[in-house]
Design an enzyme around this catalytic site. Structure first.
Site, mmCIF file in Angstrom:
data_model
loop_
_atom_site.group_PDB
_atom_site.id
_atom_site.type_symbol
_atom_site.label_atom_id
_atom_site.label_comp_id
_atom_site.label_asym_id
_atom_site.label_seq_id
_atom_site.Cartn_x
_atom_site.Cartn_y
_atom_site.Cartn_z
ATOM 1 C CB CYS A 148 -1.030 -0.045 1.305
ATOM 2 S SG CYS A 148 -2.170 -1.220 1.412
ATOM 3 C CG HIS A 150 -3.252 3.660 2.539
ATOM 4 N ND1 HIS A 150 -3.710 3.095 1.145
ATOM 5 C CD2 HIS A 150 -3.323 2.325 3.173
ATOM 6 C CE1 HIS A 150 -3.958 1.860 0.998
ATOM 7 N NE2 HIS A 150 -3.702 1.214 2.599
ATOM 8 C CG ASN A 160 -6.529 -0.888 1.390
ATOM 9 O OD1 ASN A 160 -5.965 -0.310 0.427
ATOM 10 N ND2 ASN A 160 -6.129 -1.352 2.397
HETATM 11 O O1 UT7 Z 1 -3.795 -1.033 3.672
HETATM 12 C C1 UT7 Z 1 -2.956 -1.363 5.046
HETATM 13 C C2 UT7 Z 1 -3.621 -2.552 5.435
HETATM 14 N N1 UT7 Z 1 -4.859 -2.786 5.936
HETATM 15 C C3 UT7 Z 1 -5.223 -1.793 6.839
HETATM 16 O O2 UT7 Z 1 -4.738 -0.819 7.391
HETATM 17 C C4 UT7 Z 1 -6.562 -2.453 7.776
HETATM 18 C C5 UT7 Z 1 -6.285 -2.442 9.323
HETATM 19 N N2 UT7 Z 1 -7.335 -3.017 10.115
HETATM 20 C C6 UT7 Z 1 -8.583 -2.632 10.006
HETATM 21 O O3 UT7 Z 1 -8.921 -1.583 9.223
HETATM 22 C C7 UT7 Z 1 -9.457 -3.182 10.951
HETATM 23 O O4 UT7 Z 1 -8.680 -4.022 12.113
HETATM 24 C C8 UT7 Z 1 -10.739 -4.020 10.411
HETATM 25 C C9 UT7 Z 1 -11.537 -3.092 9.686
HETATM 26 C C10 UT7 Z 1 -9.952 -5.116 9.449
HETATM 27 C C11 UT7 Z 1 -11.224 -4.851 11.601
HETATM 28 O O5 UT7 Z 1 -11.806 -3.726 12.454
HETATM 29 P P1 UT7 Z 1 -11.637 -4.026 14.030
HETATM 30 O O6 UT7 Z 1 -12.676 -2.926 14.810
HETATM 31 O O7 UT7 Z 1 -10.320 -4.169 14.310
HETATM 32 O O8 UT7 Z 1 -12.527 -5.449 14.238
HETATM 33 P P2 UT7 Z 1 -12.118 -6.835 14.774
HETATM 34 O O9 UT7 Z 1 -11.185 -7.412 13.857
HETATM 35 O O10 UT7 Z 1 -11.769 -6.661 16.287
HETATM 36 O O11 UT7 Z 1 -13.473 -7.497 14.687
HETATM 37 C C12 UT7 Z 1 -14.502 -7.273 15.735
HETATM 38 C C13 UT7 Z 1 -15.612 -8.155 15.235
HETATM 39 C C14 UT7 Z 1 -15.052 -9.650 15.451
HETATM 40 O O12 UT7 Z 1 -16.011 -10.430 16.087
HETATM 41 P P3 UT7 Z 1 -15.842 -11.036 17.645
HETATM 42 O O13 UT7 Z 1 -14.883 -11.841 17.407
HETATM 43 O O14 UT7 Z 1 -15.925 -9.668 18.235
HETATM 44 O O15 UT7 Z 1 -17.280 -11.858 17.855
HETATM 45 C C15 UT7 Z 1 -15.217 -10.118 13.907
HETATM 46 O O16 UT7 Z 1 -15.254 -11.510 13.706
HETATM 47 O O17 UT7 Z 1 -16.344 -8.231 14.119
HETATM 48 C C16 UT7 Z 1 -16.214 -9.487 13.402
HETATM 49 N N3 UT7 Z 1 -15.959 -9.209 12.004
HETATM 50 C C17 UT7 Z 1 -17.015 -8.784 11.184
HETATM 51 N N4 UT7 Z 1 -18.364 -8.800 11.400
HETATM 52 C C18 UT7 Z 1 -19.180 -8.344 10.453
HETATM 53 C C19 UT7 Z 1 -14.843 -8.991 11.257
HETATM 54 N N5 UT7 Z 1 -15.262 -8.777 9.840
HETATM 55 C C20 UT7 Z 1 -16.526 -8.530 9.938
HETATM 56 C C21 UT7 Z 1 -17.372 -8.045 8.740
HETATM 57 N N6 UT7 Z 1 -18.557 -8.289 8.952
HETATM 58 N N7 UT7 Z 1 -16.897 -8.039 7.512
#
Ligand code: UT7
Length: 326
Positions: free
Chosen positions: A114, A253, A283
């Site tokens: 990225c 980004h 992204n």
């Molecule tokens: O380009 C550079 C590289 N990429 C990035 O910069 C991305 C960096 N990371 C992020 O943007 C975030 O960490 C995410 C958007 C990927 C995730 O957000 P988060 O607030 O960190 O959520 P999480 O991973 O802590 O997940 C929270 C919950 C989980 O459920 P439990 O375990 O709390 O029951 C996930 O299973 O949300 C769940 N979850 C979803 N639910 C509905 C994860 N993906 C989804 C989804 N829809 N698509």
């Protein structure tokens, strides 16, 4: 660096097909509400079948050349930043060179995920500044829709396809005043496509294990992105000899609105100064920063004399920032 290097032309292209959050609800167990509140994304573009990274790059390149009032024959070098090349070998830059018709240009890819466009920009800047080349085409282009795992809701909702291009050369328009690049390979495992290289060549087992798809530890990448981007931004601002409040427009980004909010808060820059398109494109990895720059300039968010800050972060881990004076 003595001779000024800046932007002679800008152009971008995104595929026609739009994939909305509502449509994604039919693909994986997710909701428009979750995606919007956790990431800020509402929709993303998806390349058509047979439309490859070099095809997106070609359209962006043609637009940037038209903007620069140059022809492909004027190009001395082509740099394509991508983590989704048409194929492992040869480079997408060489494939693009043939499609574009720029036989005299040197061509190679830049692998910094990225952060790739910012890395490519800094590389191109060196060639122009030291007088080796006059016109360098720097592109960020991705077809991420073919490397995301459409059964993994934690990643497939995040990414989109697109391409942005800049022709850089000896000019004071969008002059690059300062740059800062960094990387941390000890965190390589946080975001990777494990198979398809020599460490894990393609095999029946690698395909069955879905190892050719993108894997990400989202939470850890999130924390590193906030830290990496804010530090890179502040270093580039300091090297440019300006204060954060003098930055007119931040072009970050576009991975997640929450990352961007945290980055500018740490850098002491109000969110109103940030150009955002993550809602429309998701992204787009290497294409993200340059497409946002193209739109910000086109919409008059960056005008002559303004200081703009480009800042990116990605797999590697890698990060980069630069301050330009438009
Ligand atoms: O380009 C550079 C590289 N990429 C990035 O910069 C991305 C960096 N990371 C992020 O943007 C975030 O960490 C995410 C958007 C990927 C995730 O957000 P988060 O607030 O960190 O959520 P999480 O991973 O802590 O997940 C929270 C919950 C989980 O459920 P439990 O375990 O709390 O029951 C996930 O299973 O949300 C769940 N979850 C979803 N639910 C509905 C994860 N993906 C989804 C989804 N829809 N698509």
């Amino acid at each position: 660096m003595s001779s000024p290097v800046g932007f002679l032309g800008l152009g971008f292209y995104v595929p026609e097909k739009i994939l909305t959050n509502a449509e994604l609800e039919k693909v994986v167990e997710t909701s428009d509400e979750w995606i919007r509140t956790r990431t800020g994304i509402s929709q993303r573009r998806i390349a058509a079948e047979g439309e490859n990274t070099s095809d997106l790059a070609l359209k962006a390149a043609q637009a940037a050349l038209a903007d620069a009032k140059l022809t492909p024959q004027d190009l001395d070098m082509i740099l394509v930043a991508t983590m989704t090349p048409d194929m492992p070998c040869p480079s997408t830059a060489c494939i693009l060179q043939a499609k574009l018709g720029a036989p005299q240009a040197a061509a190679m890819d830049v692998a910094a995920a990225c952060s790739g466009f910012v890395y490519g920009l800094v590389m191109g800047q060196q060639f122009v500044a030291c007088g080796t080349y006059r016109h360098v085409l720097v592109i960020g282009a991705e077809v991420l829709s073919r490397v995301v795992d459409w059964t993994d809701r934690s990643t497939c909702v995040l990414f989109g396809d697109g391409a942005g291009a800049a022709v850089i050369g000896p000019t004071t328009r969008g002059q690059i005043l300062s740059t800062h690049l960094g990387s941390d390979g000890t965190k390589a495992d946080l975001l990777k496509v494990p198979a398809g290289g020599v460490a894990q060549p393609a095999s029946v087992q690698s395909v069955e294990a879905r190892a050719h798809y993108l894997k990400m530890n989202g939470g850890e990448v999130f924390k590193c992105a906030v830290r990496g981007m804010s530090e890179a931004a502040l270093k580039a601002i300091e090297k440019a000899g300006i204060q954060p409040e003098q930055v007119k427009c931040v072009v970050p980004h576009q991975a997640n609105i929450r990352i961007i909010e945290a980055v500018v808060e740490r850098a002491g820059i109000p969110l109103e100064k940030v150009y955002l398109n993550v809602d429309r494109y998701g992204n787009m990895s290497a294409a993200s920063t340059i497409v946002a720059l193209c739109e910000a300039v086109k919409e008059g968010r960056i005008k002559k004399g303004d200081y703009a800050l480009l800042v990116a972060f990605g797999a590697g881990l890698t990060w980069g920032a630069c301050v330009v004076k438009w």
